[in-house]
Scaffold this motif. Structure first.
Motif: not given
Ligand code: MG
Ligand code: TPP
Length: 580
Positions: A437-438, A462, A464, A466-468
């Motif tokens: 998503d980032g 994917f 989430n 977040s910048l996982a």
């Molecule tokens: Mg992400």
């Protein structure tokens, strides 16, 4: 003959070099070039929303076709936007020529509107970056640029002031002979003899393969068979080497798995083939090492070498194969194959239990279903971030699929623009962008490119919030996650608003059907899968000292996770071990 401008000549020469399209955004300084492209048969203009995406697309096209690709930007900010995508292409050794339009030649050096110095700016991400300040330099500068890009596999930049682009070209100059393919490089006989001796003198040999083994699958397998050698690979070698490989002991590196590390450390001789694998912590320092690479400047820059061989992996192996003695003893190989299968069994047991029921959806589950549902000749483009992990672990190469990412440069937001280039280069092929998503939101304007040009790209997001990957890095470094989360966003709705097909998936039971629907859909589709941001387990034995600095790369730790269909391959390779 009608008058030909410098811009016309650029278009004609690009066609002669095999370039079918130029990605970019127009602008006044570039107009003589884009106008020539409009009028020249055999070459098209592909309009993107951000020049960086144009450069990524050109890089992906070159990686799919193996031929020269092109992008362009207007003076100043227009071409400046190309830079990150060009860095990626250059470091991926993708032959790309960029036309950086420039302010009028008479104004250079005066602080003019939009003035930059593109020939300097692009010096670091190219083999060749030159300013054309007079028509007399054409066509030799463009020819030199093309031949640098093709011959040295990377980027060339031609900086062309708009006024010069509109001037008359020297007559007939475009009738030139161009190099459009790189020749094969075979090492000298003495080197082949030395390599043969080194291999013959060793008891246990392990092969470690990178992207330079593209097209050398047969030769690598033949050598492994002759030497009873385990075959390990780097991430960029995976798509060329891991399939149909009875000697597979997995991947080395941060995202690695299996017995690659052991096989490389317990050998007498490690043979590195076409790999510039950057993490030297994963390479042994007490094993004799020979390295084969088509770029002499790569030799020995990661570890101390006992033998440096300048040549193509395939040519070198072809030369060595008839000379090396067969090794009858397969005990080392069999031990490594067993170790590999055990390591994978352990990973699967630890990480994939119950994932098909897990909410939020487990990204590993999405990746494993994607691997099953995608076409046998799909092109996957993979965003930097956790998608790298999922692709490395779950996509099953087969010799026909391709996997393209920003594996050397490590830039975010690469997957969607690379998918544009891949789909343009291979219109009939299924192209799947595995996006974070980032990453997606960083160059989200390209959704409009995909929809506007009816490119049937499938985006598997994917999502989430977040910048996982950075979350993970912070966790490993022992600092609290900060600046890594995003508000939940319905990207499927955004895709629909853009005119594409958008599906949002929150229940793991819907993942498979959503992917199938996207693949059936005759046009662009985005599957927004809401995934668990905390999907990864950190190995429990990480200790304080390993957690400092750029922790993951500084340690020999690998990120744990499932291993998809690799387990079946490892099990079937075990069945090939002859019974005593
Ligand atoms: Mg992400
Ligand atoms: C252009 C750029 N900016 C920042 C980074 C540092 N970085 C690496 S991965 C990552 C997070 C990516 O987030 P996302 O695309 O959502 O993928 P996720 O890891 O969450 O799956 C960041 C910020 C980078 N590699 N490239």
């Amino acid at each position: 003959m009608a008058r030909q401008s410098i811009g016309d000549q650029v278009a004609v020469i690009l066609v002669r070099a095999g370039v079918e399209r130029v990605y970019g955004i127009v602008g006044d300084s570039l107009n003589p070039v884009t106008d020539a492209i409009r009028r020249t048969p055999g070459i098209d203009w592909v309009q993107v929303r951000h020049e960086e995406a144009g450069a990524f697309a050109a890089g992906a096209e070159a990686q799919i076709t193996g031929r020269l690709a092109a992008c362009a930007g207007s003076a100043g900010p227009g071409n400046l936007h190309l830079i990150n995508g060009l860095y990626d292409a250059h470091r991926s050794m993708a032959p790309v020529v960029a036309i950086a339009a420039h302010i009028p030649g008479s104004e250079i050096g005066t602080g003019y509107f939009q003035e930059t110095h593109p020939d300097r700016l692009f010096a670091e991400c190219s083999h060749y970056s030159e300013l054309i300040s007079s028509p007399g330099q054409m066509p030799r500068v463009l020819q030199t640029a093309i031949q640098h890009a093709v011959g040295r596999s990377g980027v060339s930049v031609v900086c062309l002031p708009g006024d010069v682009a509109g001037m008359d070209a020297p007559a007939g100059a475009a009738q030139l002979s161009l190099v459009t393919h790189r020749p094969a490089i075979r090492p000298a006989d003495e080197k082949i003899a030395e390599l043969t001796r080194m291999i013959d003198d060793a008891g246990r040999v392990t092969l470690f393969c990178g992207s330079g083994t593209a097209g050398a699958h047969d030769e690598v397998m033949a050598l492994a068979e002759r030497l009873k050698a385990p075959v390990a690979h780097a991430l960029r070698g995976k798509e060329w080497i891991q399939y149909d490989n009875p000697f597979d002991v997995g991947m080395s590196g941060l995202l690695g798995y299996g017995a690659a590390y052991e096989a490389m450390h317990e050998a007498d001789v490690l043979l590195m083939l076409g790999t510039d694998f950057p993490y030297n912590k994963f390479l042994p320092d007490d094993v004799r090492i020979a390295q084969v690479d088509v770029r002499p400047e790569h030799l020995g820059r990661r570890c101390r070498l006992d033998l440096a061989v300048w040549g193509d992996a395939r040519e070198t192996l072809r030369a060595v194969l008839p000379l090396v003695r067969e090794k009858p003893d397969r005990r080392f190989l069999d031990r490594m194959l067993k170790r590999h299968a055990e390591a994978l069994e352990g990973a699967v047991a630890a990480y994939t239990r119950g994932v098909e029921r897990h909410v939020p959806i487990h990204p590993e589950y999405v990746a494993s279903v994607l691997d099953e549902e995608a076409a046998d000749d799909a092109v996957f483009t993979v965003d930097t971030g956790m998608c790298n992990v999922w692709a490395a672990r779950y996509l099953s190469p087969n010799g026909r699929r391709r996997v393209i990412g920003s594996f050397s440069h490590g830039s975010m937001a690469n997957a969607l623009p690379q998918a544009i280039g891949a789909q343009r280069a291979a219109p009939g092929r299924q192209v799947v962008a595995m996006s974070g998503d980032g990453g997606l939101s960083m160059l989200m304007g390209e959704l409009l490119t995909v929809v506007g040009q009816s490119l049937p790209v499938k985006i598997v997001l994917f999502d989430n919030s977040s910048l996982a990957m950075v979350d993970l890095e912070m966790m490993v470094a022992g600092v609290p996650p900060y600046g890594t989360s995003y508000p939940a966003t319905d990207y499927a709705a955004i895709a629909r608003a853009a005119g594409g097909h958008g599906l949002r998936v929150e229940d793991p039971r819907d993942v498979r059907e959503a992917l199938r629907e996207a693949f059936r859909h005759d046009g662009p589709a985005l599957v927004d899968v809401v995934t668990d941001p905390a999907a990864l387990s950190i190995p429990p034995h990480i200790t304080g000292e390993q957690l400092t600095g750029f922790a993951l790369s500084a340690s020999k730790m690998v990120i744990n996770g499932g291993v998809g269909r690799m387990l079946q391959l490892a099990r079937s390779n075990l069945r090939n071990i002859p019974r005593p």
